[in-house]
Structures are given as structure tokens and as C-alpha cells.
Design an enzyme around this catalytic site. Structure first.
Site, PDB file in Angstrom:
ATOM      1  N   ASP A  19      -8.497 -74.412  -9.043  1.00 37.03           N
ATOM      2  CA  ASP A  19      -7.389 -74.737  -9.942  1.00 37.03           C
ATOM      3  C   ASP A  19      -7.624 -73.931 -11.224  1.00 37.03           C
ATOM      4  OD1 ASP A  19      -5.703 -75.964 -11.901  1.00 37.03           O
ATOM      5  OD2 ASP A  19      -5.582 -77.737 -10.607  1.00 37.03           O
ATOM      6  N   ARG A  57      -4.834 -73.069  -5.096  1.00 41.90           N
ATOM      7  CA  ARG A  57      -5.521 -74.331  -4.801  1.00 41.90           C
ATOM      8  C   ARG A  57      -5.563 -74.624  -3.298  1.00 41.90           C
ATOM      9  NH1 ARG A  57      -1.883 -77.941  -8.428  1.00 41.90           N
ATOM     10  NH2 ARG A  57      -0.493 -76.469  -7.383  1.00 41.90           N
ATOM     11  N   TYR A  67       8.634 -74.045 -20.516  1.00 41.21           N
ATOM     12  CA  TYR A  67       8.337 -72.885 -19.663  1.00 41.21           C
ATOM     13  C   TYR A  67       8.466 -71.583 -20.460  1.00 41.21           C
ATOM     14  CZ  TYR A  67       8.848 -69.591 -15.759  1.00 41.21           C
ATOM     15  OH  TYR A  67       8.709 -68.526 -14.891  1.00 41.21           O
ATOM     16  N   SER A  82       5.212 -62.750 -16.424  1.00 40.12           N
ATOM     17  CA  SER A  82       6.049 -63.505 -17.354  1.00 40.12           C
ATOM     18  C   SER A  82       7.329 -63.863 -16.609  1.00 40.12           C
ATOM     19  CB  SER A  82       6.303 -62.677 -18.619  1.00 40.12           C
ATOM     20  OG  SER A  82       7.089 -63.395 -19.532  1.00 40.12           O
ATOM     21  N   LYS A 136       5.703 -68.576 -21.346  1.00 36.77           N
ATOM     22  CA  LYS A 136       5.886 -67.170 -20.967  1.00 36.77           C
ATOM     23  C   LYS A 136       5.971 -66.263 -22.202  1.00 36.77           C
ATOM     24  CE  LYS A 136       5.765 -67.786 -16.486  1.00 36.77           C
ATOM     25  NZ  LYS A 136       4.597 -67.291 -15.718  1.00 36.77           N
ATOM     26  N   GLY A 193      -2.455 -67.231  -7.737  1.00 29.87           N
ATOM     27  CA  GLY A 193      -1.180 -67.665  -7.169  1.00 29.87           C
ATOM     28  C   GLY A 193      -0.753 -66.711  -6.068  1.00 29.87           C
ATOM     29  N   SER A 231      -1.116 -67.014  -2.858  1.00 29.54           N
ATOM     30  CA  SER A 231      -0.980 -67.601  -1.520  1.00 29.54           C
ATOM     31  C   SER A 231       0.466 -67.704  -1.055  1.00 29.54           C
ATOM     32  CB  SER A 231      -1.640 -68.980  -1.481  1.00 29.54           C
ATOM     33  OG  SER A 231      -0.945 -69.879  -2.322  1.00 29.54           O
ATOM     34  N   GLY A 268       5.007 -66.879  -2.308  1.00 30.99           N
ATOM     35  CA  GLY A 268       5.993 -66.408  -3.286  1.00 30.99           C
ATOM     36  C   GLY A 268       5.716 -64.997  -3.784  1.00 30.99           C
TER      37      GLY A 268
END
Ligand SMILES: NC(=O)C1=CN([C@@H]2O[C@H](COP(=O)(O)OP(=O)(O)OC[C@H]3O[C@@H](n4cnc5c(N)ncnc54)[C@H](OP(=O)(O)O)[C@@H]3O)[C@@H](O)[C@H]2O)C=CC1
Ligand SMILES: CCCCCCCCCCCCCCCC(=O)[C@@H](N)CO
Length: 321
Positions: A90, A64, A181, A167, A185, A39, A41, A43
Site C-alpha cells: 500500500d 495492493r 482530487y 496527474s 493532482k 498502480g 496492475s 487501468g
């Protein structure tokens, strides 16, 4: 005499904890090491990548969208002279993850950061949406770690290595609208606590990061559809910028912390929810021992406040009907 006694107790506690904290404190170097971020890529993941790059790490990013990965790579390479590799996969596809990790080569710091969040009351949220969160956030993390662990154990320098899991504060306290969610976590914490006991002998060290609401591309759509009650409860802890979370994450990994809070109230929440998590720092351990009761009291006050908010909202909703 009394004063002496009062001073002696805390000193004894500090001394005792200094000797017994397990695992022992550790520092994990970042410079010239290979940091692999899922993740990565955009944020928070991209912010972590930039921080690691600024400290001279070699970076690999997995996500992805190839487009987004390419953009992320460019933005890192523009600012820092480091090697950046990108991998499109993925996390739900074990074979794809394994291929990417084998190609990337032995990892020193694995940041399992990818994640999705759809915020909605349990009753209206579809099981398919809940399953997506479990598959990506939880099973996806298992896939990534399963694929990376053999290579991590085989790393050349045998220096201290890290597996850091993203988390959330919603992974420390169940939060309205976050049922599925929060479950994913909270799940990461169980994974991290158990795995730490198994991989310590390989000089691999686990971390969990617990951010509050953070401004990211993924958070934008989530905020729009968020139930009103979720907005109020989650704003108990002020929002942060991705860059701040990125800095704190790398700082926390380097200092070998098992639990990484992002702000002062986050640190209080770590103390309030310490449970049987490892604590390597004897000073933090002392604070946990001394303040456990007080923070439990604060936690009960918060619950009083939150349940009051929920009750009020439900009454006004009923009146509207
Ligand atoms: N933002 C917030 O308020 C908070 C976020 N967190 C956690 O921080 C982490 C990052 O969040 P944030 O930066 O907001 O998220 P973003 O939605 O902004 O970015 C998510 C990243 O994960 C990747 N990703 C998503 N699904 C998959 C998948 N199936 N396979 C591979 N990669 C995937 C995305 O790329 P692509 O879509 O191209 O695959 C992207 O790189 C998450 O784990 C989140 O739960 C924790 C607390 C607060
Ligand atoms: C004793 C001290 C207590 C300290 C205060 C506790 C406050 C808890 C607030 C919980 C907020 C959860 C936000 C998660 C956002 C998230 O994970 C995103 N993915 C959402 O979009």
C-alpha cells in the site's frame, strides 16, 4: 521589407528560445531499462506497463491486490518476452514501499501512477474520503519517490532517468465535484516543478501526465456516482482509452517532456496553464509565448460556458424542491 521584418521576428524568437530553454532537451531510452510502475496492475498503469514491455523494458508493478498483480503479470508475459516482477504494497505504508523498491533494485524510469478518485460535492463528501485521496494520491507519491530516489541516484548506467507522475486534466483546472482530487493532482505539479530543480544534476527528469476521463476499471464506479454537472464539465474533453494514454505516456517520457498532454485540447490546456513550468522544447515554448493570450481568452470562454451550465442546473434543482 515589411515581409522581411515579419519573418525575422518569429525566427529571432525561435532562435532565442532554442538557446535559453532549461532544462535542455533530453531523450530517455526505455529499451533494456527497468521501468517501475505504481498502480500498474490495471487501468492506465497496466497500459503503460504493456507499452513499456512492447519496447523491451524490464517491468516492475506495485499495487495492493496480489490477485490483480498476478493477472497483470500474466497478461504482459503472454504478449511480450520481458521480465516482470510484482510487488504488493500500500503506497500509504512507507516501510512496505521501501521494502518493495529495494527488492526491485535500481530504477531507471519510475512511473508514479497509482491513484484513487471519489467524485462528489465538497459539502457532502466526508473528510475521511478526502483524506484517503490526499493520503494515497499525494502522500503515497511522496513515499514512493522518497524510497526510490537514493537507488535511482545510484543507478549503474547513469543514463538519463525519469520520474513520471500521473496527474489529470483535473490537476490543471479545478473541476466541480473534484475538490479534494483536484487538490491532490495540483499538488503533484508543485512537487514535480520543485523536485526537477533538485535532481537535474543527477540526470533525473520529471514528467507530469494530464489525461482526460479514461476508461479504466476504477472509472466505472466513479462514473455511476458522478454529479450531473461534473459529467457535463468533464465531457468538455472527450474520453480516452487506457491503451492510448499508456502509449502517449511512454512516448512523452522518452521525449523528456515535462508536461505531457494526451490530445490536442490537452496541448491547448498545457499552453493555457503553462505558468512557470519548465519547457524543454523550443518550438512548444514559442507557441506558448505567441498563443498565451489567445488561449487565456479560450479559457475565459470555457469558464463562461461552465458557470452557465452550473447556474442552469442549480435553478432547475431549486424548482424541483
Ligand atoms: N481513469 C481516469 O478517468 C483518469 C485517471 N487518472 C489518474 O490515472 C491514475 C490511474 O487511474 P486508473 O487507471 O483509472 O485507476 P484504476 O482504479 O483503474 O487503477 C488504480 C491502480 O492503483 C492501485 N492502487 C490504488 N490504491 C493504491 C494504494 N493505496 N496502494 C498501492 N496501489 C494502489 C490499484 O491497485 P490496488 O487497488 O490493488 O492497490 C490499481 O493498480 C490515477 O492516478 C488517476 O488519478 C487521471 C485522469 C483520468
Ligand atoms: C484552453 C483549452 C481548454 C481545453 C479543454 C479543457 C477541458 C477540461 C476538462 C476537465 C476534465 C477533468 C477530468 C478528470 C478526470 C479524472 O481525473 C478521473 N480520475 C475522473 O474520474
Amino acid at each position: 521589407m515589411v515581409l522581411f521584418g515579419l519573418l525575422l521576428l518569429p525566427v529571432l524568437l525561435l532562435l532565442l528560445l532554442y538557446f535559453i530553454v532549461r532544462p535542455r532537451p533530453i531523450n530517455i531510452p526505455i529499451k533494456n531499462r527497468h521501468v517501475f510502475i505504481t498502480g500498474g496492475s490495471m487501468g492506465i498503469g497496466l497500459a503503460i506497463a504493456k507499452q513499456a514491455a512492447s519496447e523491451g523494458a524490464r517491468i516492475s508493478l506495485l499495487a495492493r491486490s496480489v490477485d490483480q498483480l498476478q493477472k497483470a503479470k500474466e497478461s504482459i508475459c503472454q504478449a511480450y518476452e520481458v521480465e516482470v516482477s510484482i510487488f504488493s504494497a500500500d503506497v500509504r505504508d512507507y516501510d512496505a514501499v521501501e521494502r518493495a523498491i529495494n527488492e526491485a533494485g535500481s530504477i531507471d524510469v519510475l512511473v508514479v501512477n497509482h491513484g484513487v478518485y471519489y467524485v462528489e460535492e465538497f459539502e457532502t463528501q466526508g473528510l475521511d474520503v478526502m483524506k484517503t485521496m490526499i493520503d494515497v494520491n499525494l502522500m503515497g507519491s511522496f513515499n514512493v519517490i522518497k524510497a526510490a530516489l537514493p537507488l535511482m541516484k545510484d543507478r549503474k548506467d547513469k543514463g538519463p532517468a525519469s520520474i513520471a507522475l500521473m496527474s489529470s486534466m483535473a490537476g490543471q483546472v479545478g473541476t466541480y465535484g473534484f475538490a479534494a482530487y483536484s487538490a491532490t493532482k495540483f499538488g503533484l505539479r508543485g512537487l514535480a516543478e520543485a523536485l526537477q530543480q533538485e535532481v537535474l544534476e543527477n540526470n533525473i527528469h520529471l514528467s507530469l501526465i494530464f489525461p482526460p476521463v479514461t476508461e479504466t476499471p476504477g472509472f466505472e464506479p466513479a462514473r455511476k456516482t458522478m454529479p450531473e454537472i461534473t459529467k457535463i464539465i468533464s465531457s468538455t474533453s472527450a474520453g480516452m482509452k487506457a491503451e492510448e494514454v499508456g502509449k502517449i505516456t511512454i512516448q512523452g517520457i522518452k521525449s523528456g517532456s515535462f508536461s505531457i498532454p494526451c490530445k490536442l485540447d490537452g496541448r491547448a490546456l498545457v499552453i493555457a496553464t503553462a505558468g512557470l513550468s519548465p519547457q524543454r522544447c523550443f518550438i512548444m515554448a514559442s507557441l506558448e509565448v505567441v498563443f498565451a493570450g489567445l488561449f487565456r481568452f479560450v479559457a475565459l470562454l470555457l469558464q463562461w460556458n461552465w458557470y452557465g451550465i452550473i447556474e442552469k442546473k442549480k435553478i432547475t434543482e431549486k424548482k424541483k424542491q
